[in-house]
Enzyme design. Structure first.
Site, PDB file in Angstrom:
ATOM      1  N   ASN A 180       0.839  -1.191   0.000  1.00 20.53           N
ATOM      2  CA  ASN A 180       0.000   0.000   0.000  1.00 20.53           C
ATOM      3  C   ASN A 180       0.880   1.249   0.000  1.00 20.53           C
ATOM      4  O   ASN A 180       1.962   1.285   0.603  1.00 20.53           O
ATOM      5  CB  ASN A 180      -1.021   0.005   1.145  1.00 20.53           C
ATOM      6  CG  ASN A 180      -0.457  -0.196   2.523  1.00 20.53           C
ATOM      7  OD1 ASN A 180       0.573  -0.850   2.704  1.00 20.53           O
ATOM      8  ND2 ASN A 180      -1.124   0.356   3.523  1.00 20.53           N
ATOM      9  N   GLU A 219       0.416   5.221   0.620  1.00 15.32           N
ATOM     10  CA  GLU A 219      -0.504   6.259   1.091  1.00 15.32           C
ATOM     11  C   GLU A 219      -0.054   7.640   0.611  1.00 15.32           C
ATOM     12  O   GLU A 219       1.030   7.795   0.028  1.00 15.32           O
ATOM     13  CB  GLU A 219      -0.614   6.181   2.622  1.00 15.32           C
ATOM     14  CG  GLU A 219      -1.194   4.837   3.046  1.00 15.32           C
ATOM     15  CD  GLU A 219      -1.512   4.735   4.526  1.00 15.32           C
ATOM     16  OE1 GLU A 219      -1.019   5.565   5.320  1.00 15.32           O
ATOM     17  OE2 GLU A 219      -2.280   3.803   4.871  1.00 15.32           O
ATOM     18  N   GLU A 260      -3.077  -4.569  -3.139  1.00 16.48           N
ATOM     19  CA  GLU A 260      -3.589  -5.419  -4.211  1.00 16.48           C
ATOM     20  C   GLU A 260      -3.541  -4.698  -5.549  1.00 16.48           C
ATOM     21  O   GLU A 260      -3.189  -5.276  -6.581  1.00 16.48           O
ATOM     22  CB  GLU A 260      -5.035  -5.842  -3.919  1.00 16.48           C
ATOM     23  CG  GLU A 260      -5.201  -6.693  -2.668  1.00 16.48           C
ATOM     24  CD  GLU A 260      -5.460  -5.874  -1.417  1.00 16.48           C
ATOM     25  OE1 GLU A 260      -4.936  -4.735  -1.301  1.00 16.48           O
ATOM     26  OE2 GLU A 260      -6.190  -6.378  -0.543  1.00 16.48           O
ATOM     27  N   CYS A 291     -10.438  -4.674  -0.089  1.00 19.14           N
ATOM     28  CA  CYS A 291     -11.523  -3.694  -0.011  1.00 19.14           C
ATOM     29  C   CYS A 291     -12.378  -3.794  -1.272  1.00 19.14           C
ATOM     30  O   CYS A 291     -12.027  -4.470  -2.245  1.00 19.14           O
ATOM     31  CB  CYS A 291     -10.943  -2.284   0.148  1.00 19.14           C
ATOM     32  SG  CYS A 291     -10.279  -1.587  -1.379  1.00 19.14           S
TER      33      CYS A 291
HETATM   34  N1  THU Z   1      -5.399  -1.389   2.343  1.00 21.41           N
HETATM   35  C1  THU Z   1      -4.848  -2.255   1.455  1.00 21.41           C
HETATM   36  O1  THU Z   1      -3.680  -2.114   1.062  1.00 21.41           O
HETATM   37  N2  THU Z   1      -5.620  -3.273   0.994  1.00 21.41           N
HETATM   38  C2  THU Z   1      -6.919  -3.470   1.338  1.00 21.41           C
HETATM   39  O2  THU Z   1      -7.596  -4.322   0.767  1.00 21.41           O
HETATM   40  C3  THU Z   1      -7.517  -2.680   2.417  1.00 21.41           C
HETATM   41  C4  THU Z   1      -6.752  -1.480   2.834  1.00 21.41           C
HETATM   42  C5  THU Z   1      -4.586  -0.273   2.819  1.00 21.41           C
HETATM   43  C6  THU Z   1      -5.056   1.062   2.339  1.00 21.41           C
HETATM   44  C7  THU Z   1      -4.519   1.990   3.410  1.00 21.41           C
HETATM   45  O3  THU Z   1      -3.191   2.345   3.066  1.00 21.41           O
HETATM   46  C8  THU Z   1      -4.490   1.120   4.665  1.00 21.41           C
HETATM   47  O4  THU Z   1      -4.611  -0.224   4.219  1.00 21.41           O
HETATM   48  C9  THU Z   1      -5.601   1.432   5.642  1.00 21.41           C
HETATM   49  O5  THU Z   1      -6.830   1.421   5.036  1.00 21.41           O
END
Ligand code: THU
Length: 145
Positions: A53, A55, A66, A97
């Site tokens: 992830n 941000e 993903e 998500c």
């Molecule tokens: N996140 C993911 O990388 N994958 C998911 O399926 C759910 C959420 C990340 C996004 C964000 O950086 C952190 O988790 C908190 O939501």
């Protein structure tokens, strides 16, 4: 889970995928949520693409692990997949998500999904089960004009 699905899961080297996903998670950029996620996406041809992830100070731009992995795979020409392993922190494994479910479902056929938490949680499913009745390319093909 159907016998077909359990066979699909059995033929995948999940341990190797988990190693890649854990390494990707170490590279996650998550200064705002502190919630690091790593993913390893296995293409049908055997290549593995990782993602973390990423941000952003503009929170709405945060990208999930993903979708990072899928972006790397598609950029390298992969279009068919066998499995994805997703690693998250804590005790409860996180499923993708909603936005990521849609992105994973873009490339049929459905493929196996294993969600692992670093404290030992495990959840196995597949991309079709994660997005029943989803909107996809076949719907577009049948409805143009
Ligand atoms: N996140 C993911 O990388 N994958 C998911 O399926 C759910 C959420 C990340 C996004 C964000 O950086 C952190 O988790 C908190 O939501």
């Amino acid at each position: 889970m159907s016998p077909h699905e359990s066979t699909a899961h059995a033929s995948i080297d999940w341990a190797a995928l988990e190693v890649v996903a854990r390494a990707a998670r170490e590279a996650a950029y998550a200064p705002y949520s502190q919630y690091r996620v790593g993913a390893a996406l296995l293409a049908e041809d055997g290549r593995v693409f990782s993602g973390a992830n990423v941000e952003n100070a503009s929170y709405g731009l945060c990208q999930c692990a993903e979708r990072s992995a899928m972006g790397a795979a598609v950029t390298a020409g992969a279009r068919r997949f066998r499995a994805i392993c997703i690693v998250t922190g804590g005790a409860t494994p996180a499923t993708p998500c909603g936005m990521c479910r849609q992105v994973l479902a873009e490339f049929p056929p459905a493929f196996a999904v294993r969600c692992v938490s670093i404290d030992g949680g495990l959840l196995e499913t597949d991309t079709h089960a994660l997005l029943p009745h989803g909107f996809g390319p076949s719907v577009l093909d049948g409805g143009r004009g």
